[in-house]
Design a protein around this motif. Structure first.
Motif, PDB file in Angstrom:
ATOM      1  N   HIS A 164      41.891  33.681  44.050  1.00 59.07           N
ATOM      2  CA  HIS A 164      40.646  32.993  44.381  1.00 59.07           C
ATOM      3  C   HIS A 164      40.871  31.908  45.426  1.00 59.07           C
ATOM      4  O   HIS A 164      40.016  31.672  46.295  1.00 59.07           O
ATOM      5  N   GLY A 165      42.030  31.245  45.364  1.00 58.80           N
ATOM      6  CA  GLY A 165      42.316  30.232  46.371  1.00 58.80           C
ATOM      7  C   GLY A 165      42.384  30.808  47.769  1.00 58.80           C
ATOM      8  O   GLY A 165      41.989  30.157  48.747  1.00 58.80           O
ATOM      9  N   ARG A 166      42.860  32.049  47.906  1.00 60.32           N
ATOM     10  CA  ARG A 166      42.967  32.686  49.218  1.00 60.32           C
ATOM     11  C   ARG A 166      41.663  33.356  49.656  1.00 60.32           C
ATOM     12  O   ARG A 166      41.436  33.551  50.851  1.00 60.32           O
ATOM     13  N   LEU A 167      40.840  33.755  48.692  1.00 59.91           N
ATOM     14  CA  LEU A 167      39.627  34.517  49.018  1.00 59.91           C
ATOM     15  C   LEU A 167      38.351  33.725  48.772  1.00 59.91           C
ATOM     16  O   LEU A 167      37.267  34.297  48.701  1.00 59.91           O
ATOM     17  N   GLY A 229      36.427  39.609  37.976  1.00 54.79           N
ATOM     18  CA  GLY A 229      37.321  38.526  37.601  1.00 54.79           C
ATOM     19  C   GLY A 229      37.291  37.367  38.579  1.00 54.79           C
ATOM     20  O   GLY A 229      37.247  36.191  38.181  1.00 54.79           O
ATOM     21  N   LEU A 230      37.308  37.661  39.891  1.00 51.29           N
ATOM     22  CA  LEU A 230      37.296  36.596  40.899  1.00 51.29           C
ATOM     23  C   LEU A 230      35.983  35.817  40.869  1.00 51.29           C
ATOM     24  O   LEU A 230      35.975  34.595  41.038  1.00 51.29           O
ATOM     25  N   SER A 231      34.866  36.513  40.663  1.00 50.79           N
ATOM     26  CA  SER A 231      33.584  35.802  40.614  1.00 50.79           C
ATOM     27  C   SER A 231      33.506  34.914  39.382  1.00 50.79           C
ATOM     28  O   SER A 231      32.948  33.811  39.434  1.00 50.79           O
ATOM     29  N   CYS A 232      34.072  35.369  38.269  1.00 48.36           N
ATOM     30  CA  CYS A 232      34.089  34.535  37.062  1.00 48.36           C
ATOM     31  C   CYS A 232      34.926  33.276  37.305  1.00 48.36           C
ATOM     32  O   CYS A 232      34.535  32.165  36.916  1.00 48.36           O
ATOM     33  N   LYS A 233      36.071  33.436  37.968  1.00 50.16           N
ATOM     34  CA  LYS A 233      36.898  32.272  38.296  1.00 50.16           C
ATOM     35  C   LYS A 233      36.173  31.333  39.259  1.00 50.16           C
ATOM     36  O   LYS A 233      36.280  30.107  39.152  1.00 50.16           O
ATOM     37  N   HIS A 234      35.426  31.894  40.200  1.00 51.63           N
ATOM     38  CA  HIS A 234      34.732  31.077  41.196  1.00 51.63           C
ATOM     39  C   HIS A 234      33.729  30.126  40.544  1.00 51.63           C
ATOM     40  O   HIS A 234      33.562  28.987  40.994  1.00 51.63           O
ATOM     41  N   TYR A 235      33.079  30.590  39.475  1.00 54.73           N
ATOM     42  CA  TYR A 235      32.071  29.763  38.816  1.00 54.73           C
ATOM     43  C   TYR A 235      32.648  28.932  37.673  1.00 54.73           C
ATOM     44  O   TYR A 235      31.897  28.327  36.907  1.00 54.73           O
ATOM     45  N   GLY A 236      33.977  28.919  37.539  1.00 58.81           N
ATOM     46  CA  GLY A 236      34.605  28.028  36.570  1.00 58.81           C
ATOM     47  C   GLY A 236      34.990  28.660  35.258  1.00 58.81           C
ATOM     48  O   GLY A 236      35.411  27.954  34.339  1.00 58.81           O
ATOM     49  N   GLY A 237      34.883  29.972  35.131  1.00 55.73           N
ATOM     50  CA  GLY A 237      35.246  30.627  33.882  1.00 55.73           C
ATOM     51  C   GLY A 237      36.715  30.996  33.828  1.00 55.73           C
ATOM     52  O   GLY A 237      37.450  30.877  34.815  1.00 55.73           O
TER      53      GLY A 237
END
Length: 737
Positions: A164-167, A229-237
């Motif tokens: 997520h940090g890279r994308l 998974g990446l979208s969940c991480k993006h919103y703080g999950g």
């Protein structure tokens, strides 16, 4: 009071005195629980996450506020008094005694969901209770558990955090807007260029490409799940589970993003669920740009496979809300109905239980649901269950076809029996058993009512299924010259005389030739003489009053008359006639005088050069409905608005070669799917049956080469028979390997 709950407190409140109920001490809530506040249906709820089991629970926010007062020290009576002072509206709604009962119900809910700190005897009792619940759940679940197999592999949270940090730039509004433009542009390019660079069905359904398609599906679904998974991480999950699963023997990759349920904003939850489909649509748009300029070959075929999986398969599979995939969870959030599938099926079952068995209204799950959602619940329960049965049946048919090659089709039959038992027989049996048991417990007329209603419902269903219904077939058709009539004998014989020659024009019913069969003629004379003798003998026996002889002669006379009638019928068939009339096409018929002909041998061809027939291509399931003599209506495109009456003169026959009249091909407005081979010849892609019709009252202005539409009346069948055949045809897999 200790901070633990005794085993006796696991029993429900029934049979417990008010003093005992008030003296119970609820255990304290666990300190490691995570809670998010959400709005659903204009109400506030608490979504509680158990970080140990990764389970989630949604309860009204007020119930959560009350549960927070559990400290493992105060009794339910003390808590009820504090609630009455802190929440005056609860005191008005429940009263003092009602608040104690609410405290006890909330204690049992917290206890059953493992959200409290427990120990000692209560912990042992709870574990025993949980084992019993799991044992009952496993009693019959093994019958259908093979349909979905799931295996967790590892915790990907650290990996997704790094990715997520890279994308992170992919989640910006600018990228989203440009991706929508790309999807729209690629869709237009695909539609415009599809015919020129379209799919060759012969290649698409070949075994090598089906294997390639299978692999492409799995690879794209890996990308799909990582997008979740990446979208969940993006919103703080958090994403703490990744693994593999088999759904109907199809291997899939999955990422557990249930932490998205903790997001307060609905749009974020929907964004996480839609992320996989969105990424696949973007990939499909890029694949269109790759696919178009490629020359025919492996690379172009691979691009087409990936394109179809990322677009059509994604919409049909993941966006379908009837199964518990992305579309289902998006629908749940849009309707604000959590656990839509479970609740809808429970509601549907309870509604039927109330109707059939007269269960009290408070026992029905629908009474606690908003009225505006009840119709949605009922329809969703029916559609989702029917769709699941359809998917399982289709997969089992495919498996049975594969195993049958190795003599192992019994495995497919066994799985089908397990699925049918687990999904229909047992649930219906348990539903009826519970309903009759509850009705018997209520006594009086409670048991008689469900029997009457079930009987009436069964009679209504049987009556509807027994109704007759005439089916019809609508297909494209082509006008062709009538096929030549083949004149052939039904009985062997020698040609005694020929009445016509080549080029002679005959009227319908005209004599073409006369055969003779001396053996048959002698048999006719012999049977005629025997009949006369038996008639005389019977009359003499009647005159003498010999009853037994009369019966014997009468029986023999009846048998001889039957044989004589059959012999004379065969003798009449020695005269060869034309049924439809026309011009004789066969040469040198006179030279065949004195020659022998066996039954079925071709003697002559007769064709009316002005007569035309209507050629109708049919699918196998349509061919089953058509019989000779069936009525039809034909509308020729050259004469719009005019319906010509016609009749079927030739039953549907399976096509021997793969050629097809050009006017009937789907590319030219017909109904039959075709493909072009390497030599440029147009070939059939499916089995075709041809029926032939003839216009009643003459062909009029019809000419060979004309096309049109025809509606043929089929056989009468019952509604039940039609539904059964429709279901079998709908789930039948067409194997073109």
């Amino acid at each position: 009071m200790s901070g633990t709950t005794g085993p006796s407190e696991l029993v429900p409140a029934a049979g417990v005195s008010p003093e005992q109920l008030a003296a119970r001490v609820p255990p304290a809530l666990r300190r490691d629980l995570e809670v998010a506040r959400q709005r659903y249906q204009e109400q506030t709820f608490a979504v509680i996450k158990d970080p140990v089991s990764l389970r989630y629970l949604r309860i009204p926010w007020q119930d959560y506020e009350l549960a927070k007062t559990f400290d493992g020290v105060k009794s339910q009576g003390v808590l009820a008094a504090e609630w009455a002072e802190r929440f005056p509206e609860l005191r008005v709604e429940y009263g003092a005694e009602g608040l104690v009962h609410k405290a006890d119900a909330l204690r049992r809910d917290v206890f059953g969901q493992h959200l409290c700190e427990i120990g000692g005897e209560a912990s042992v009792s709870l574990r025993g209770h949980q084992r019993e619940v799991r044992r009952k759940a496993r009693r019959y679940s093994w019958l259908t558990s093979w349909f979905v197999l799931r295996k967790s592999v590892y915790d990907p949270d650290a990996l997704l955090t790094a990715l997520h940090g890279r994308l992170r730039f992919l989640f910006t509004p600018q990228v989203f807007r440009w991706s929508l433009v790309l999807i729209a542009l690629s869709a237009v390019l695909f539609v415009v260029n599809f015919k020129e660079a379209g799919i060759d069905p012969g290649w698409f359904f070949s075994l090598p490409n089906l294997v390639l398609l299978y692999v492409s599906f799995f690879v794209l679904k890996v990308v799909h799940e990582f997008a979740h998974g990446l979208s969940c991480k993006h919103y703080g999950g958090e994403v703490q589970e990744i693994g593999f699963m088999f759904v109907a023997f199809q291997p899939l990759f999955y990422v557990n993003v249930t932490d998205a349920w903790m997001f307060p904003e609905k749009r974020k939850r929907i964004a996480v669920m839609a992320a996989g489909m969105y990424v696949e649509m973007v990939l499909a748009a890029l694949l269109v740009l790759v696919w178009l300029p490629l020359a025919p070959g492996f690379a172009k075929n691979l691009a087409m496979n990936l394109l179809l999986v990322a677009s059509i398969a994604t919409v049909a599979f993941n966006a379908n809300p009837l199964m518990r995939f992305d579309g289902y969870y998006i629908l749940c959030d849009l309707l604000e109905i959590p656990n839509l599938q479970v609740r809808s099926r429970r509601y549907f079952g309870e509604r039927w239980r109330t109707f059939l068995f007269g269960a009290p209204p408070e026992e029905a799950a629908g009474d606690v649901l908003p009225k505006r959602h009840r119709r949605i619940f009922a329809w969703y329960a029916v559609l989702s269950s029917a769709y699941l049965l359809l998917i399982i049946y289709s997969m089992l048919r495919l498996l049975d076809h594969f195993l049958d090659k190795f003599g192992l089709s019994f495995i497919g039959h066994l799985l089908a029996g397990m699925a049918l038992t687990g999904m229909l027989v047992l649930p219906i049996g348990m539903f009826l058993t519970r309903g009759f048991r509850d009705a018997a417990a209520r006594g009086g007329h409670a048991l008689r009512t469900p029997l009457v209603r079930l009987g009436l419902a069964a009679l209504l269903i049987v009556g509807i299924l027994a109704l007759p219904w005439r089916q019809s077939v609508r297909r494209s058709c082509a006008i062709e010259l009538a096929t030549a009539e083949v004149i052939r004998p039904a009985v062997s014989g020698f040609v005694r005389s020929v009445a016509v020659g080549e080029g002679a024009r005959l009227a319908p019913g005209a004599v073409v030739a006369q055969l003779e069969n001396r053996e048959l003629a002698n048999r006719v004379r012999s049977l005629a003489i025997e009949r006369e003798w038996l008639a005389v003998a019977r009359d003499a026996a009647v005159a003498e009053g010999a009853a037994s002889s009369v019966r014997d002669y009468s029986d023999r006379l009846a048998q001889v008359e039957i044989g004589l009638a059959e012999a004379r019928r065969q003798e009449s068939e020695l005269t060869l006639k034309t049924a439809q009339g026309g011009v004789v096409l066969t040469r040198k018929l006179a030279d065949r005088v004195g020659h022998g002909l066996k039954a079925g041998d071709v003697f002559a061809l007769v064709m009316d050069p002005e007569a035309v027939e209507i050629l109708v291509p049919l699918e196998e399931k349509q061919a089953r409905l058509i019989r000779v003599g069936a009525r039809a209506e034909v509308r020729v495109r050259a004469f719009p608005g005019t319906d010509l009456p016609a009749v079927v003169v030739q039953a549907p026959l399976k096509s021997i070669d793969r050629a097809l009249p050009a006017a009937l091909a789907a590319q030219r407005g017909g109904d039959v799917a075709t493909t072009i081979d390497k030599t440029g010849e147009e070939l059939l892609l499916e089995t075709v049956y041809y029926a032939r019709l003839r216009v009643e009252g003459g062909a009029g202005n019809l000419r060979p080469g004309m096309t049109g539409l025809v509606r043929i009346e089929g056989e009468w069948k019952t509604v039940g028979g039609i539904l059964r055949q429709w279901f079998l045809d709908a789930v039948r897999v067409d194997y073109r390997l």
